[in-house]
Structures are given as structure tokens and as C-alpha cells.
Design an enzyme around this catalytic site. Structure first.
Site: not given
Length: 205
Positions: A135, A144
Site C-alpha cells: 500500500h 523494473h
């Protein structure tokens, strides 16, 4: 959104991207562009040209950059953006995306990826197989996040960073731009300088 998709790059990463696109079922046709003239097909899909053909195909296709290298992906993405290309977001059918998640164009979420609520992921990113982004994360552009990476809550990752295979990042941390975290690295402090970090916990080398 167009009904035809062209993926730039027909190698390993491009094939996985194509597999996701096919699984989504949003396009009538999926094909590749690749600059290696010896490559004529990949994953059973046709290579119909090279990057030199982008401009002539721009009006009839969506485009996606299937290149794993952050710097090259950024360069190609920005070329597409400057040409006004339609660039989608690709999400594997098995990925889980929470509420209030923002995902910018050119980003792919691969098989088993989890992105939890109130997270923002920038342009041209890869959230690879089985990676979890918890979150309130903020992931910059052209990042990446490798297979099996786990980012805890409220983590910030700067542009063009590469979080290596199986790495773990503690909650409430900030990673600056252009950082590479080596495979299996564990990050327990803010990383304020660009560079390569390895180890448990990571140190800059």
C-alpha cells in the site's frame, strides 16, 4: 485504443509481454517489431517490421515497448510518446490490483503480481512475475521490479531504478533514481545516492 497491438522487441521480455496481451483479449491482432532482420516470428506471432516502421504504422496500432533494459525502454517509449502513439497498460489476468491504484501508460504487471491500494506506478515500468508492491507505494518512471521482489508499505522508488530478483524493501523507505539493487538484496535504510547496492542489508559498491 486501437484493435491492433504492436510490441517493440521480440526477445524474451517481449514474448512475455505478448503472452499477457493475448491473455487480455483486447486486440484482434498482436504482432512484433524487431530490429534483428533474422527474427521473423516469436511466440508464433509475426514480426512485421522494425523500429523504422513505427511512424508509418502509428495511426492503426497501439504500441508497447517489450524491452527489459530501463534505459532503452525509456528511449523507445519517449519516441512513441513524441509521435503521439497510443500506449496501453498491460495487466496479466492473474495480477491483483487494489483500490485507488494508478498505473501509467506503458507499464506491465506480470503473472501473479500484486499491487495494493493507494499506490502509483509510473510510465514504462515492469512489475515482474510474483512481485508484490504494498500500500501507498510510489514507483517512478521506467522502473523494473524483478520477479519475487517484495516492497513493503509506503516505499518510494525513483525513476529508472532496477530492483533485483527476490529483493526485499522495508516499509517507509525512499530509494532515489537510477539505483540497482542486486538479486536477494535487503533494503532497511533510505538509499539516497544512485548506484549499485548488494547484500543483506545492502551496501553501495
Amino acid at each position: 485504443m486501437k484493435n491492433k497491438l504492436l510490441i517493440i522487441g521480440a526477445s524474451g521480455h517481449g514474448k512475455v509481454v505478448a503472452d499477457i496481451a493475448l491473455g487480455m483479449g483486447n486486440w484482434d491482432t498482436v504482432a512484433f517489431l524487431d530490429d534483428n532482420p533474422a527474427v521473423t516470428s516469436s511466440l508464433g506471432l509475426e514480426v512485421i517490421g522494425s523500429s523504422e516502421d513505427i511512424e508509418s504504422l502509428i495511426n492503426d496500432h497501439d504500441f508497447f515497448v517489450g524491452i527489459g533494459d530501463n534505459i532503452i525502454r525509456k528511449k523507445v517509449y519517449e519516441k512513441l510518446e513524441n509521435l503521439g502513439a497510443s500506449i496501453p497498460v498491460l495487466v496479466h489476468p492473474s495480477a491483483i490490483v487494489g483500490r485507488e491504484v494508478t498505473i501509467e501508460s506503458g507499464t506491465v504487471l506480470m503473472a501473479g503480481a500484486i499491487v495494493n491500494c493507494s499506490t502509483r506506478i509510473g510510465r514504462g515500468c515492469i512489475v515482474n512475475t510474483g512481485a508484490t508492491v504494498d500500500h501507498d507505494n510510489s514507483i517512478g518512471d521506467y522502473v523494473h521490479v524483478s520477479p519475487g521482489v517484495h516492497l513493503a508499505g509506503t516505499v518510494s522508488v525513483g525513476d529508472e531504478s532496477w530492483i533485483g530478483l527476490g529483493s526485499k524493501i522495508k516499509n517507509n523507505l525512499s530509494i532515489t533514481s537510477k539505483v540497482t539493487v542486486g538479486a536477494g538484496g535487503v533494503v532497511i535504510e533510505n538509499l539516497t545516492h544512485s548506484g549499485v547496492y548488494v547484500g543483506i542489508p545492502v551496501r553501495r559498491i
